[in-house]
Design a protein around this motif. Structure first.
Motif, short mmCIF file in Angstrom:
data_model
loop_
_atom_site.label_atom_id
_atom_site.label_comp_id
_atom_site.label_asym_id
_atom_site.label_seq_id
_atom_site.Cartn_x
_atom_site.Cartn_y
_atom_site.Cartn_z
N LEU A 171 -27.00 12.74 -26.22
CA LEU A 171 -25.67 13.34 -25.52
C LEU A 171 -25.50 12.16 -24.38
O LEU A 171 -24.23 11.93 -24.02
CB LEU A 171 -25.98 14.58 -24.64
N ILE A 172 -26.28 11.94 -23.57
CA ILE A 172 -26.17 10.74 -22.52
C ILE A 172 -25.49 9.62 -23.22
O ILE A 172 -24.70 8.98 -22.36
CB ILE A 172 -27.51 10.58 -21.75
N SER A 173 -26.05 9.24 -24.19
CA SER A 173 -25.47 7.62 -24.89
C SER A 173 -24.03 7.93 -25.02
O SER A 173 -23.54 6.74 -25.18
CB SER A 173 -26.33 7.55 -26.15
N LEU A 174 -23.51 9.15 -25.04
CA LEU A 174 -22.20 9.06 -25.37
C LEU A 174 -21.07 8.40 -24.29
O LEU A 174 -20.21 8.05 -24.64
CB LEU A 174 -21.59 10.54 -25.62
N PHE A 175 -21.80 8.20 -23.08
CA PHE A 175 -21.33 7.62 -22.13
C PHE A 175 -21.45 6.24 -21.87
O PHE A 175 -20.88 5.46 -20.85
CB PHE A 175 -21.76 8.59 -20.56
N GLU A 176 -22.37 5.68 -22.74
CA GLU A 176 -22.42 4.15 -22.77
C GLU A 176 -23.12 3.74 -21.54
O GLU A 176 -22.37 2.81 -20.97
CB GLU A 176 -21.35 3.49 -23.47
N GLU A 230 -14.30 9.57 -18.55
CA GLU A 230 -13.30 10.39 -19.27
C GLU A 230 -13.56 10.29 -20.82
O GLU A 230 -13.57 11.01 -21.54
CB GLU A 230 -11.82 9.66 -19.07
N LEU A 231 -13.85 8.97 -21.33
CA LEU A 231 -14.31 8.78 -22.71
C LEU A 231 -15.59 9.55 -22.91
O LEU A 231 -15.58 10.20 -24.06
CB LEU A 231 -14.23 7.38 -23.11
N GLY A 232 -16.39 9.43 -22.27
CA GLY A 232 -17.63 9.94 -22.50
C GLY A 232 -17.28 11.71 -22.58
O GLY A 232 -18.10 12.46 -23.43
N PHE A 233 -16.59 12.34 -21.60
CA PHE A 233 -16.44 13.85 -21.57
C PHE A 233 -15.87 14.07 -22.88
O PHE A 233 -16.04 15.25 -23.52
CB PHE A 233 -15.65 14.19 -20.43
N ALA A 234 -14.87 13.56 -23.32
CA ALA A 234 -14.10 13.62 -24.75
C ALA A 234 -15.17 13.51 -25.73
O ALA A 234 -15.03 14.58 -26.64
CB ALA A 234 -13.06 12.64 -24.92
N ARG A 235 -15.90 12.59 -25.89
CA ARG A 235 -17.05 12.64 -26.95
C ARG A 235 -17.86 13.64 -26.62
O ARG A 235 -18.20 14.28 -27.96
CB ARG A 235 -17.73 11.16 -26.68
N LEU A 236 -18.16 14.07 -25.83
CA LEU A 236 -19.32 15.11 -25.55
C LEU A 236 -18.60 16.60 -26.07
O LEU A 236 -19.49 17.31 -26.47
CB LEU A 236 -19.70 15.21 -23.84
N ALA A 237 -17.43 16.66 -25.40
CA ALA A 237 -16.71 18.03 -26.03
C ALA A 237 -16.57 18.03 -27.24
O ALA A 237 -16.56 19.01 -27.99
CB ALA A 237 -15.28 18.02 -25.23
N ALA A 238 -16.31 16.80 -27.99
CA ALA A 238 -16.28 16.71 -29.34
C ALA A 238 -17.70 17.30 -30.04
O ALA A 238 -17.57 18.00 -31.28
CB ALA A 238 -15.93 15.46 -29.97
N GLN A 239 -18.72 16.60 -29.66
CA GLN A 239 -19.85 17.12 -30.07
C GLN A 239 -20.27 18.56 -29.93
O GLN A 239 -21.17 19.17 -30.70
CB GLN A 239 -20.93 16.27 -29.39
#
Length: 337
Positions: A171-176, A230-239
């Motif tokens: 999950l953390i990796s989604l924020f790169e 913001e990109l990480g939030f969107a990815r996390l919300a999708a996961q």
């Protein structure tokens, strides 16, 4: 039931709500309160909670969380997003780290105390709203205003955590992030104090997955770090099933996990000029910067004793004995996801 949970469990329609969690009053009668923004999806689902500011000089996370939430379409969501942009409103108003009325470090104060000092009451009020509502929480921070850094994460391991370490790292990796730092709660953290009093650690104790995201330097807006969050939030919300998954989004396959880190400090005062950039990975003996005295004579050179990743680097040239020059990862590995 808390104010926010009441709003999220009202299934009448998708909606965006805002309000305050009242905590008390000042002598002037001004209210002590925590603002919140809640986005309720058209369909039920999980709740992602973004906590934007524990320390008053940590601005990038506030902006990123609010911009992300305001860009959502509740009608297309299955679940919810909650933003508490500030946990420390008095510190925010004065542009300082700690609440000026009790001088406590709020992120060493959770779960708080309903009958305690202002910071303890703020911590208690927030925890009561989070409990039983959040399915995952991100505790948003920055380094202080004296330092530059790239986006990085800090996570703690708790025996009651609902997610094993590898899943949390995914999950953390989604924020790169540049690195993800594993923190030993029983050891010494970035700063002295009660590490177990951190908001994310107390969430883990309640069975809520949580981690810290460090978004650059304090007391300033950094567009790249805000956009990355913001990109990480969107990815996390999708996961989490809150937003649709983007099929064209190439997710990271590895992450650098730091298991040992520490500060480099100055032995003498002077004026410091950095020679590298925050975020760089450098070999042993690399010079991070050097200082001069007030006559222009060389004073001190800061260099690595071993290979390291420069997590944070001082940007304020005025330095004194014992002050911090750089925050450096000393041991790390590459984790496949």
């Amino acid at each position: 039931m808390g104010l926010i949970k009441d709003f999220l469990t009202d299934r009448s329609a998708a909606a965006i709500g805002q309000g305050v969690i009242s905590v008390g009053t000042m002598s002037s009668g001004m209210e002590i309160a925590l603002p919140y923004l809640a986005v309720r999806g058209a369909k039920p689902g999980k709740t992602l909670w973004l906590h934007g500011q524990v320390h008053g000089d940590e601005i990038n996370g506030m902006l990123a969380a609010l911009r992300f939430a305001r860009g959502l379409d509740p009608a297309s969501m299955s679940g919810n997003v909650v933003v508490t942009p500030t946990g420390n409103p008095h510190a925010l108003d004065l542009r300082r780290k700690r609440n000026p009325y009790d001088d406590l470090d709020l992120d060493q104060t959770y779960p708080g105390n309903a009958n305690g000092l202002i910071s303890e009451r703020l911590a208690h009020a927030l925890i009561q709203e989070i409990k039983g509502t959040a399915d995952l929480l991100i505790n948003l921070h920055t380094m202080n205003a004296l330092f530059d850094s790239r986006v990085y994460a800090v996570y703690k391991v708790h025996p009651d955590s609902p997610l094993p370490e590898d899943q949390l790292l995914r999950l953390i990796s989604l924020f790169e992030p540049n690195v993800a730092c594993r923190m030993d709660v029983g050891g010494k953290g970035e700063l002295p104090g009660n590490i177990a009093g951190a908001l994310d650690y107390q969430c883990l104790a309640m069975g809520i997955p949580a981690f810290m995201l460090e978004l650059g330097g304090g007391s300033r807006y950094e567009a790249g770090n805000v956009a990355q969050a913001e990109l990480g939030f969107a990815r996390l919300a999708a996961q989490m099933g809150i937003l649709p998954v983007r099929a064209d989004d190439a997710l990271p396959t590895t992450i650098r996990r730091v298991t040992k880190r520490g500060w480099l400090t100055f032995a003498q005062g002077g004026l410091f000029v950095p020679a590298v950039e925050a975020g760089e990975t450098l070999p042993a003996s690399s010079v991070l910067g050097a200082s001069i005295d007030l006559y222009g004579n060389p004073r001190e050179t800061i260099q690595l004793a071993q290979d390291g990743i420069v997590i944070g680097l001082r940007r304020d040239p005025v330095v004194h004995t014992g002050e911090r020059a750089a925050f450096v990862a000393q041991q790390w590995d590459e984790v496949s996801l």
